[in-house]
Design an enzyme around this catalytic site. Structure first.
Site, short mmCIF file in Angstrom:
data_model
loop_
_atom_site.label_atom_id
_atom_site.label_comp_id
_atom_site.label_asym_id
_atom_site.label_seq_id
_atom_site.Cartn_x
_atom_site.Cartn_y
_atom_site.Cartn_z
N SER A 93 0.79 -1.23 0.00
CA SER A 93 0.00 0.00 0.00
C SER A 93 0.82 1.28 0.00
O SER A 93 0.25 2.37 -0.04
CB SER A 93 -0.96 0.01 1.20
OG SER A 93 -2.03 -0.88 0.98
N LYS A 96 -0.10 3.55 -2.71
CA LYS A 96 -1.18 4.54 -2.59
C LYS A 96 -0.65 5.96 -2.42
O LYS A 96 -1.40 6.92 -2.59
CB LYS A 96 -2.09 4.17 -1.42
CG LYS A 96 -2.90 2.89 -1.62
CD LYS A 96 -3.87 2.65 -0.47
CE LYS A 96 -4.77 1.45 -0.71
NZ LYS A 96 -4.14 0.18 -0.34
N SER A 157 -6.47 3.42 4.15
CA SER A 157 -5.76 2.59 3.18
C SER A 157 -6.73 1.78 2.34
O SER A 157 -6.51 0.60 2.04
CB SER A 157 -4.75 1.65 3.88
OG SER A 157 -3.82 1.15 2.96
N LYS A 259 2.72 6.71 5.20
CA LYS A 259 1.88 5.59 4.77
C LYS A 259 2.47 4.25 5.16
O LYS A 259 3.68 4.05 5.11
CB LYS A 259 1.72 5.65 3.24
CG LYS A 259 0.68 4.69 2.68
CD LYS A 259 -0.72 5.16 2.99
CE LYS A 259 -1.77 4.12 2.63
NZ LYS A 259 -1.76 2.96 3.57
#
Length: 416
Positions: A93, A96, A157, A259
């Site tokens: 992720s 992202k 997320s 993140k």
């Protein structure tokens, strides 16, 4: 793309070895699971002293048990230390970050508006109930505001929010992925290739730790208006409250992003940034073996970085550093200096030892535009070059008239 100025400061590369971080259970719930309650502030575990090694430059650096990591200074782009920084790995992720960055840039340009409705299509919809799903949980065919969707990407997320935004901005997810890869090249992310907007497992979805640090710096620098979202600890939508999975946001007040990521193949990943005493560092951890390990390893890097490095300003922007001789100008010289602020990161205690030397171009001829490069300045400490920056003309210089140029030429003949 950073850095603006070339830095010759040594970039130690450390081979990952066995640094086993004690496995503690974090108060945050599983990173890819069903709806989660808002995370409560976890108790900060006292991390064990990290294993250390000495690099080729004699610098003592941490040894971390993961596949790759970097610690980068935000202002200069210097890597203060790293292990396998350019190895393409599954980013999970952390992908992202590019999705959110493109959304933020679309907001800045006016292409989209904060309250634009974004539809949750069948292809983006999170069906739920399957282990590994990471969702914002927008109902099928329902609409949420673009800003809610952005928070669904950054904080929750959400794979569903990522895909919905990709379709909204790119027309389709493949169209958006093409935008992601174009932007990656623009930023200089040479070891990165995106295959989807959410970071779902795909053999073609790869990124290096260095590239992800570059992306994080771009978010902080170019999306400043939206960067505070990365520090928000929780997000509620449709009655579901989800906590940010970056454990450091609850235990370190100097950390303000960015993140987390996790898949079986990628392991536990974390890109984080901290700012202490005006100095911002960015860390990337890839393929740690637990949520606790990625958080503890990030703490180790930040504490080590701030304990061992400091910022130095070798010269002030706009100040006259030298006078360059000009031929055929209305004046014999033009003031020279730095057009932009210049910062270096040096080992702790060496800021006062930084010295500079300026080299000007031997033939500077008018006309000269303000900002034209006419030389360079080099910074050294203890005999080692730390970096260099361009020296520019601090003012315009017009070309002299015909007779003045003729006079200067004749004087030049007799002065040889």
């Amino acid at each position: 793309m950073i850095p603006r100025f070339h830095s010759a400061f040594p970039l130690p590369v450390v081979l990952a070895s066995a640094f086993l971080v004690a496995a503690h259970t974090t108060a945050l719930s599983a990173p890819h699971a069903k709806p989660r309650a808002a995370a409560h502030k976890p108790k900060a575990a006292a991390p064990a002293e990290p294993a250390m090694t000495t690099d080729a430059n004699g610098q003592s650096v941490p040894v971390l048990a993961n596949k790759a990591w970097v610690l980068m200074d935000f202002n200069t782009g210097q890597l203060l230390a790293s292990s396998n920084p350019d190895e393409p790995l599954p980013p999970a992720s952390l992908t992202k970050m590019m999705t959110s960055y493109l959304v933020e840039q679309a907001l800045k340009s006016g292409k989209v508006k904060p309250n634009d409705p974004v539809t949750m299509s069948l292809s983006a919809w999170c069906r739920g109930g399957k282990e590994g799903d990471s969702c914002m949980f927008v109902p099928l065919n329902a609409q949420a505001s673009l800003m809610d969707m952005l928070r669904g990407v950054v904080i929750a997320s959400g794979n569903d929010a990522s895909k919905a935004l990709a379709e909204h901005i790119g027309g389709s997810e493949p169209g958006f992925v093409a935008m992601m890869n174009t932007e990656a090249k623009k930023l200089g992310m040479s070891k990165t290739q995106f295959a989807n907007s959410a970071g779902l497992p795909d053999p073609n979805n790869k990124a290096s730790a260095r590239d992800l640090a570059v992306l994080a710096a771009a978010i902080i620098r170019n999306s400043a208006e939206y960067y505070p979202i990365y520090a928000e600890r929780q997000f509620s939508y449709n009655g579901i409250k989800q906590g940010n999975r970056n454990a450091l946001l609850y235990t370190d007040p100097t950390v303000d992003g960015l993140k987390t990521g996790h898949t079986d193949e990628a392991g536990y990943c974390l890109t984080a940034s901290a700012k202490r005493n005006g100095m911002r560092l960015i860390s990337v951890i890839m393929n740690a073996d637990s949520k606790q390990a990625r958080a503890d390893q990030t703490r180790v890097l930040f504490n080590w970085g701030y304990a061992n490095f400091e910022e130095a300003t070798p010269a002030q922007a706009g100040a006259t550093l030298a006078s360059a001789k000009v031929t055929y100008g209305v004046a014999p010289t033009v003031n020279a200096g730095l057009a932009q602020p210049w910062t270096l990161v040096v080992p702790k205690g060496q800021a006062a030892a930084v010295k500079t030397a300026i080299t000007l171009n031997p033939a500077v001829e008018a006309p000269i535009a303000k900002g034209a490069v006419i030389g360079k300045i080099v910074a050294t400490a203890n005999g080692k070059q730390l970096g260099e920056a361009p020296v520019v003309a601090l003012a315009d210089m017009e070309r002299a008239g015909f007779f003045e140029r003729l006079r200067q030429r004749v004087v030049g003949w007799f002065s040889k």
